[in-house]
Motif scaffolding. Structure first.
Motif, PDB file in Angstrom:
ATOM      1  N   ASP A  24     -32.801  -7.718  29.380  1.00  0.00           N
ATOM      2  CA  ASP A  24     -33.836  -6.947  30.073  1.00  0.00           C
ATOM      3  C   ASP A  24     -33.218  -5.917  31.012  1.00  0.00           C
ATOM      4  OD1 ASP A  24     -35.794  -8.432  28.780  1.00  0.00           O
ATOM      5  OD2 ASP A  24     -36.169  -9.758  30.498  1.00  0.00           O
ATOM      6  N   SER A  25     -32.165  -6.314  31.721  1.00  0.00           N
ATOM      7  CA  SER A  25     -31.524  -5.374  32.646  1.00  0.00           C
ATOM      8  C   SER A  25     -30.822  -4.253  31.872  1.00  0.00           C
ATOM      9  CB  SER A  25     -30.566  -6.088  33.599  1.00  0.00           C
ATOM     10  OG  SER A  25     -29.452  -6.592  32.926  1.00  0.00           O
ATOM     11  N   LEU A  26     -30.233  -4.578  30.727  1.00  0.00           N
ATOM     12  CA  LEU A  26     -29.625  -3.536  29.893  1.00  0.00           C
ATOM     13  C   LEU A  26     -30.685  -2.595  29.331  1.00  0.00           C
ATOM     14  CD1 LEU A  26     -26.958  -5.649  27.986  1.00  0.00           C
ATOM     15  CD2 LEU A  26     -26.526  -3.894  29.723  1.00  0.00           C
ATOM     16  N   ASP A  27     -31.846  -3.145  28.965  1.00  0.00           N
ATOM     17  CA  ASP A  27     -32.955  -2.298  28.507  1.00  0.00           C
ATOM     18  C   ASP A  27     -33.300  -1.265  29.573  1.00  0.00           C
ATOM     19  OD1 ASP A  27     -33.285  -3.595  26.053  1.00  0.00           O
ATOM     20  OD2 ASP A  27     -34.858  -4.929  26.811  1.00  0.00           O
ATOM     21  N   ALA A  28     -33.435  -1.727  30.806  1.00  0.00           N
ATOM     22  CA  ALA A  28     -33.809  -0.836  31.911  1.00  0.00           C
ATOM     23  C   ALA A  28     -32.707   0.184  32.191  1.00  0.00           C
ATOM     24  CB  ALA A  28     -34.113  -1.647  33.169  1.00  0.00           C
ATOM     25  N   ALA A  29     -31.453  -0.252  32.158  1.00  0.00           N
ATOM     26  CA  ALA A  29     -30.333   0.625  32.493  1.00  0.00           C
ATOM     27  C   ALA A  29     -30.054   1.673  31.416  1.00  0.00           C
ATOM     28  CB  ALA A  29     -29.078  -0.203  32.749  1.00  0.00           C
ATOM     29  N   THR A  30     -30.374   1.363  30.154  1.00  0.00           N
ATOM     30  CA  THR A  30     -30.018   2.263  29.046  1.00  0.00           C
ATOM     31  C   THR A  30     -31.230   2.834  28.319  1.00  0.00           C
ATOM     32  OG1 THR A  30     -29.935   0.506  27.380  1.00  0.00           O
ATOM     33  CG2 THR A  30     -27.902   0.932  28.651  1.00  0.00           C
ATOM     34  N   ASN A  31     -32.418   2.590  28.843  1.00  0.00           N
ATOM     35  CA  ASN A  31     -33.649   3.005  28.160  1.00  0.00           C
ATOM     36  C   ASN A  31     -33.696   2.440  26.740  1.00  0.00           C
ATOM     37  OD1 ASN A  31     -36.172   4.228  28.096  1.00  0.00           O
ATOM     38  ND2 ASN A  31     -35.360   6.142  27.272  1.00  0.00           N
ATOM     39  N   TYR A  32     -33.317   1.176  26.628  1.00  0.00           N
ATOM     40  CA  TYR A  32     -33.350   0.400  25.379  1.00  0.00           C
ATOM     41  C   TYR A  32     -32.301   0.819  24.357  1.00  0.00           C
ATOM     42  CZ  TYR A  32     -37.804  -1.000  27.356  1.00  0.00           C
ATOM     43  OH  TYR A  32     -38.767  -1.462  28.200  1.00  0.00           O
ATOM     44  N   ARG A  33     -31.380   1.684  24.712  1.00  0.00           N
ATOM     45  CA  ARG A  33     -30.398   2.188  23.747  1.00  0.00           C
ATOM     46  C   ARG A  33     -29.230   1.245  23.509  1.00  0.00           C
ATOM     47  NH1 ARG A  33     -30.908   6.640  20.988  1.00  0.00           N
ATOM     48  NH2 ARG A  33     -28.722   6.358  20.509  1.00  0.00           N
ATOM     49  N   TRP A  34     -28.963   0.303  24.394  1.00  0.00           N
ATOM     50  CA  TRP A  34     -27.804  -0.582  24.225  1.00  0.00           C
ATOM     51  C   TRP A  34     -27.872  -1.321  22.900  1.00  0.00           C
ATOM     52  CZ3 TRP A  34     -27.835  -5.929  23.748  1.00  0.00           C
ATOM     53  CH2 TRP A  34     -29.070  -6.558  23.973  1.00  0.00           C
ATOM     54  N   ILE A  35     -29.065  -1.647  22.475  1.00  0.00           N
ATOM     55  CA  ILE A  35     -29.247  -2.450  21.272  1.00  0.00           C
ATOM     56  C   ILE A  35     -28.740  -1.696  20.036  1.00  0.00           C
ATOM     57  CG2 ILE A  35     -31.623  -1.828  20.649  1.00  0.00           C
ATOM     58  CD1 ILE A  35     -30.648  -5.408  21.003  1.00  0.00           C
ATOM     59  N   ILE A  36     -28.883  -0.375  20.025  1.00  0.00           N
ATOM     60  CA  ILE A  36     -28.375   0.407  18.896  1.00  0.00           C
ATOM     61  C   ILE A  36     -26.962   0.913  19.170  1.00  0.00           C
ATOM     62  CG2 ILE A  36     -29.461   2.606  19.602  1.00  0.00           C
ATOM     63  CD1 ILE A  36     -29.129   1.479  15.990  1.00  0.00           C
ATOM     64  N   ASP A  37     -26.723   1.460  20.376  1.00  0.00           N
ATOM     65  CA  ASP A  37     -25.424   2.070  20.667  1.00  0.00           C
ATOM     66  C   ASP A  37     -24.298   1.048  20.768  1.00  0.00           C
ATOM     67  OD1 ASP A  37     -26.712   4.516  20.783  1.00  0.00           O
ATOM     68  OD2 ASP A  37     -26.854   4.526  22.966  1.00  0.00           O
ATOM     69  N   ASP A  38     -24.537  -0.044  21.460  1.00  0.00           N
ATOM     70  CA  ASP A  38     -23.477  -1.009  21.744  1.00  0.00           C
ATOM     71  C   ASP A  38     -23.426  -2.179  20.768  1.00  0.00           C
ATOM     72  OD1 ASP A  38     -22.746   0.500  23.966  1.00  0.00           O
ATOM     73  OD2 ASP A  38     -24.105  -0.588  25.278  1.00  0.00           O
ATOM     74  N   VAL A  39     -24.503  -2.408  20.041  1.00  0.00           N
ATOM     75  CA  VAL A  39     -24.517  -3.552  19.128  1.00  0.00           C
ATOM     76  C   VAL A  39     -24.616  -3.090  17.670  1.00  0.00           C
ATOM     77  CG1 VAL A  39     -25.674  -5.706  18.510  1.00  0.00           C
ATOM     78  CG2 VAL A  39     -25.539  -5.030  20.914  1.00  0.00           C
ATOM     79  N   ALA A  40     -25.736  -2.529  17.276  1.00  0.00           N
ATOM     80  CA  ALA A  40     -25.960  -2.216  15.860  1.00  0.00           C
ATOM     81  C   ALA A  40     -24.974  -1.178  15.320  1.00  0.00           C
ATOM     82  CB  ALA A  40     -27.392  -1.756  15.643  1.00  0.00           C
ATOM     83  N   ALA A  41     -24.858  -0.038  15.977  1.00  0.00           N
ATOM     84  CA  ALA A  41     -24.001   1.037  15.455  1.00  0.00           C
ATOM     85  C   ALA A  41     -22.548   0.583  15.343  1.00  0.00           C
ATOM     86  CB  ALA A  41     -24.107   2.278  16.342  1.00  0.00           C
ATOM     87  N   LYS A  42     -22.071  -0.130  16.348  1.00  0.00           N
ATOM     88  CA  LYS A  42     -20.677  -0.575  16.309  1.00  0.00           C
ATOM     89  C   LYS A  42     -20.441  -1.600  15.203  1.00  0.00           C
ATOM     90  CE  LYS A  42     -19.573   0.712  20.971  1.00  0.00           C
ATOM     91  NZ  LYS A  42     -19.153   0.339  22.304  1.00  0.00           N
TER      92      LYS A  42
END
Length: 113
Positions: A58-76
């Motif tokens: 939840d805190s990563l969602d707020a800090a990255t506007n939900y982008r961590w899930i694609i930028d830091d997890v899926a894309a990598k």
């Protein structure tokens, strides 16, 4: 053509059962956010319970506007296996997390709701 299937639902809804079948019978490769969250939690000295990891997400969602899930997890993850065509992302918990995924991987979407 690359396929990215998002699997979402509440705890104990059967996501893991469906995911296992897709991996075993349709050659999907899984993308999971849990390992990423556990590593972040460990380096920050945070707890590792399901509730702790959800709070961190939840805190990563707020800090990255939900982008961590694609930028830091899926894309990598996808970058590590360029030969793999079918991907299953079974860690999507919020509708807002779908938007950056859809922007990076435009697909036709169907709703089963």
């Amino acid at each position: 053509m690359k396929r990215l299937l998002l699997l979402s639902g509440p705890i104990a809804a059967g996501k893991s059962t469906v995911a296992t079948a897709l991996v075993e019978h349709h050659q999907f490769e899984r993308i999971r956010s849990g390992d990423y969250l556990r590593e972040i939690s460990r380096t920050k000295g945070l707890g590792s319970s399901r509730a702790d990891l959800q709070s961190l997400g939840d805190s990563l969602d707020a800090a990255t506007n939900y982008r961590w899930i694609i930028d830091d997890v899926a894309a990598k993850t996808i970058e590590t296996r360029p030969e793999q065509d079918s991907w299953l992302f079974d860690s999507v918990r919020k509708n807002q997390q779908v938007i950056p995924i859809h922007i990076c991987h435009p697909v036709r979407a169907a709703s089963l709701c």
